[in-house]
Design an enzyme around this catalytic site. Structure first.
Site, mmCIF file in Angstrom:
data_model
loop_
_atom_site.group_PDB
_atom_site.id
_atom_site.type_symbol
_atom_site.label_atom_id
_atom_site.label_comp_id
_atom_site.label_asym_id
_atom_site.label_seq_id
_atom_site.Cartn_x
_atom_site.Cartn_y
_atom_site.Cartn_z
ATOM 1 N N ASN A 225 -6.066 -3.813 -12.309
ATOM 2 C CA ASN A 225 -5.618 -2.463 -11.949
ATOM 3 C C ASN A 225 -5.676 -1.518 -13.149
ATOM 4 O O ASN A 225 -6.028 -0.352 -13.017
ATOM 5 C CB ASN A 225 -4.200 -2.495 -11.361
ATOM 6 C CG ASN A 225 -4.228 -2.758 -9.868
ATOM 7 O OD1 ASN A 225 -5.296 -2.939 -9.280
ATOM 8 N ND2 ASN A 225 -3.070 -2.776 -9.235
ATOM 9 N N CYS A 277 0.133 1.496 -6.232
ATOM 10 C CA CYS A 277 -0.107 0.441 -7.230
ATOM 11 C C CYS A 277 -0.398 0.950 -8.638
ATOM 12 O O CYS A 277 0.294 0.558 -9.578
ATOM 13 C CB CYS A 277 -1.244 -0.452 -6.751
ATOM 14 S SG CYS A 277 -0.799 -1.425 -5.305
HETATM 15 N N1 LIG Z 1 -0.427 -1.652 -1.130
HETATM 16 C C1 LIG Z 1 -1.467 -2.120 -1.791
HETATM 17 O O1 LIG Z 1 -2.571 -1.579 -1.760
HETATM 18 C C2 LIG Z 1 -1.318 -3.371 -2.630
HETATM 19 C C3 LIG Z 1 -2.468 -4.053 -3.056
HETATM 20 C C4 LIG Z 1 -2.307 -5.209 -3.810
HETATM 21 C C5 LIG Z 1 -1.041 -5.650 -4.157
HETATM 22 N N2 LIG Z 1 0.052 -4.946 -3.744
HETATM 23 C C6 LIG Z 1 1.383 -5.454 -4.097
HETATM 24 O O2 LIG Z 1 1.912 -6.135 -2.960
HETATM 25 C C7 LIG Z 1 3.333 -5.966 -2.897
HETATM 26 C C8 LIG Z 1 3.719 -5.348 -1.571
HETATM 27 O O3 LIG Z 1 3.118 -4.073 -1.496
HETATM 28 P P1 LIG Z 1 3.039 -3.265 -0.113
HETATM 29 O O4 LIG Z 1 2.263 -2.028 -0.409
HETATM 30 O O5 LIG Z 1 2.589 -4.167 0.969
HETATM 31 O O6 LIG Z 1 4.579 -2.903 0.087
HETATM 32 P P2 LIG Z 1 5.266 -2.236 1.380
HETATM 33 O O7 LIG Z 1 6.386 -1.441 0.854
HETATM 34 O O8 LIG Z 1 4.232 -1.598 2.233
HETATM 35 O O9 LIG Z 1 5.826 -3.479 2.204
HETATM 36 C C9 LIG Z 1 6.848 -4.317 1.743
HETATM 37 C C10 LIG Z 1 7.623 -4.833 2.938
HETATM 38 O O10 LIG Z 1 8.551 -5.820 2.495
HETATM 39 C C11 LIG Z 1 9.718 -5.702 3.304
HETATM 40 N N3 LIG Z 1 10.806 -6.420 2.646
HETATM 41 C C12 LIG Z 1 11.487 -6.089 1.527
HETATM 42 N N4 LIG Z 1 12.406 -7.046 1.236
HETATM 43 C C13 LIG Z 1 12.288 -8.000 2.192
HETATM 44 C C14 LIG Z 1 12.952 -9.235 2.444
HETATM 45 N N5 LIG Z 1 13.911 -9.696 1.636
HETATM 46 N N6 LIG Z 1 12.592 -9.943 3.524
HETATM 47 C C15 LIG Z 1 11.634 -9.502 4.363
HETATM 48 N N7 LIG Z 1 10.960 -8.340 4.175
HETATM 49 C C16 LIG Z 1 11.277 -7.613 3.094
HETATM 50 C C17 LIG Z 1 9.905 -4.205 3.435
HETATM 51 O O11 LIG Z 1 10.741 -3.873 4.512
HETATM 52 C C18 LIG Z 1 8.452 -3.753 3.648
HETATM 53 O O12 LIG Z 1 8.106 -3.733 5.007
HETATM 54 C C19 LIG Z 1 3.701 -5.112 -4.114
HETATM 55 O O13 LIG Z 1 4.032 -5.966 -5.172
HETATM 56 C C20 LIG Z 1 2.403 -4.400 -4.432
HETATM 57 O O14 LIG Z 1 2.299 -4.025 -5.784
HETATM 58 C C21 LIG Z 1 -0.057 -3.835 -2.977
#
Ligand SMILES: NC(=O)c1ccc[n+]([C@@H]2O[C@H](COP(=O)([O-])OP(=O)(O)OC[C@H]3O[C@@H](n4cnc5c(N)ncnc54)[C@H](O)[C@@H]3O)[C@@H](O)[C@H]2O)c1
Length: 456
Positions: A225, A277
């Site tokens: 990234n 991100c």
């Molecule tokens: N969005 C992207 O493009 C992307 C790409 C690669 C990596 N990531 C990484 O992946 C991770 C998630 O990102 P995202 O964009 O999907 O986040 P997001 O905010 O879209 O989704 C996270 C989800 O987790 C849920 N959650 C939180 N605590 C919880 C728990 N204890 N039990 C069950 N559910 C729970 C939330 O309600 C939410 O729906 C982050 O670390 C991010 O950096 C994101």
């Protein structure tokens, strides 16, 4: 050669079965990464239970609605549910009880000091610890700093459970395609057998699988990234230079991008990188390095250039409004685009919103259109867009506007009827095109002024 199973067209007609290798999986967190991960693993034949703490999200998913905009996702979710391979439940505990492998896909937002906030990961780990099956593998798919594999092990306190790092590289907007056609899969584990169990899940996906130690896997994600953010900052700095010397950034990008050592991707000038991100991960990378005694000055520079780029876009809009002193009281800005890039409804850390916030701070009013905000706003959108007049047709942003700005590269903006746009403003105004999406000649022919990034 990619496995022909995994084109988005194919996603519309079948679930790719591999029943003899079916594994029971759980996914904790059904956001952009978790929902894509769950749906894609179900699509390749595994049985997946996804758990989220957001009741509204779980209810929507169980009613067949996809809470995010992501091409191809609805089709594979529906097919996999119909095939009995994908379920949605409330809470992490309910999801993991029968799972052999559990993916943690919860947020890792930026903490106050720039480091990644691991509280969601720790909370999720604490919730699943008592209900995990003996011998289960817990996979960190969230982006987590070096040492998080050990940190999760510490929270779980389960000697019979393995923790593995499997960072995700998908891009929002093409998440399903990227998950099913990755450039590589990275798995970091101190236990080879646990890594191989995770690797086996990807068996039908034709891609190199890199098995590393956990610290290397965790570093790969941040370094990737950071490098991508660096490419964008670099081209934005080159665009600033093009403006200074009278060069055309499109020609310069053609010239450098065709060098195979450089490559043309991620060399598109714009308003600065944003999204869920790059901002947090670039700062976390600096912090991780600092915590381990290394001053990652190059990455600090990448972040500084990005901050400057936002300021440069604001300066362009101020200049287009003819307000040299920067006071925008009484200035109406018409904004095309709100999301941080096209193809997603994600507003997190959107450069458009950062620029709009600053414009409003300077006294401007903003009327905006985005294709993802035409219906009823979600509670999150309503909060984030408070104070911005959101309209439901692109041309409406021009009514009474003193300046127009293109903030997101939605394809529909490149086809906008420039004559109609010009007819809606009271006098010739400038279009500040932060994405270099429009043709400057056509904009000027329509009777508007044009200011892009690194070009005339
Ligand atoms: N969005 C992207 O493009 C992307 C790409 C690669 C990596 N990531 C990484 O992946 C991770 C998630 O990102 P995202 O964009 O999907 O986040 P997001 O905010 O879209 O989704 C996270 C989800 O987790 C849920 N959650 C939180 N605590 C919880 C728990 N204890 N039990 C069950 N559910 C729970 C939330 O309600 C939410 O729906 C982050 O670390 C991010 O950096 C994101």
């Amino acid at each position: 050669m990619r496995n022909s199973c995994f084109s988005l067209e194919d996603v519309t007609d079948s679930v790719c079965g591999m029943p003899d290798r079916r594994v029971r999986l759980a996914v904790v967190g059904t956001g952009y990464v978790g929902l894509t991960t769950g749906a894609c693993f179900a699509h390749v034949g595994h049985h997946v239970v996804c758990g989220d703490i957001d009741e509204r999200k779980v209810a929507l998913l169980n009613d067949g609605h996809i809470p995010i905009v992501e091409e191809g996702l609805e089709a594979i979710v529906n097919q996999s549910r119909a095939a009995g391979l994908l379920e949605f439940v409330l809470g992490a505990e309910a999801a993991v009880a029968d799972a052999d492998i559990v993916f943690l896909c919860v947020p890792t937002p930026q903490g106050d000091d720039g480091s990644a906030d691991l509280s969601y990961i720790q909370q999720a780990a604490a919730q699943i610890a008592p209900v995990l099956k003996p011998g289960a593998v817990v996979v960190n798919k969230s982006t987590v700093p070096v040492g998080s594999t050990v940190a999760v092990e510490r929270v779980l306190q389960r000697d019979d459970v393995f923790v593995v790092s499997n960072p995700e590289f998908l891009r929002e907007g093409t998440a399903v395609h990227d998950f099913l056609n990755p450039d590589r899969v990275v798995i970091g584990s101190a236990d080879r057998a646990a890594a191989e169990r995770v690797a086996e899940l990807y068996a039908t996906i034709d891609t190199p699988i890199l098995i590393t130690d956990p610290a290397s896997a965790e570093t790969i994600k941040y370094a990737a990234n950071g490098f991508l953010a660096m490419k964008i900052s670099f081209v934005n700095a080159v665009a600033a230079m093009c403006e200074a010397v009278g060069a055309d950034v499109a020609a310069v990008v053609d010239g450098i991008g065709s060098d195979q050592r450089i490559g043309g991707q991620f060399l598109r000038p714009g308003p600065g990188w944003g999204g869920s991100c790059f901002p947090k991960d670039s700062r976390a990378l600096v912090k991780i390095a600092e915590d381990h005694g290394y001053n990652f000055s190059m990455m600090r520079g990448v972040i500084d250039v990005n901050d400057e780029q936002l300021e440069r876009m604001i300066a362009k809009i101020v200049a287009a409004a003819g307000r040299v002193g920067g006071d925008l009281t009484g200035v109406a800005v018409g904004a095309l685009g709100l999301t941080f890039k096209a193809g997603t409804d994600d507003l997190r850390e959107s450069p458009a919103l950062a620029i709009i916030a600053e414009l409003r701070q300077l006294g401007a009013t903003v009327r905006a259109y985005d294709p993802t905000t035409v219906g009823e706003l979600t509670p999150h959108q309503a909060v984030v867009l408070d104070g911005i007049e959101v309209v439901t047709r692109a041309l409406d942003v021009a009514d009474g506007a003193d300046v127009l700005a293109v903030f997101t590269e939605w394809p529909e903006f490149s086809k906008i009827d420039l004559d109609q746009l010009a007819a809606r403003v009271d006098r010739p105004v400038t279009v500040v095109d932060t994405r270099n999406l429009l043709d400057p000649v056509l904009v000027r022919e329509a009777g508007l002024e044009y200011d892009g990034v690194g070009r005339r």
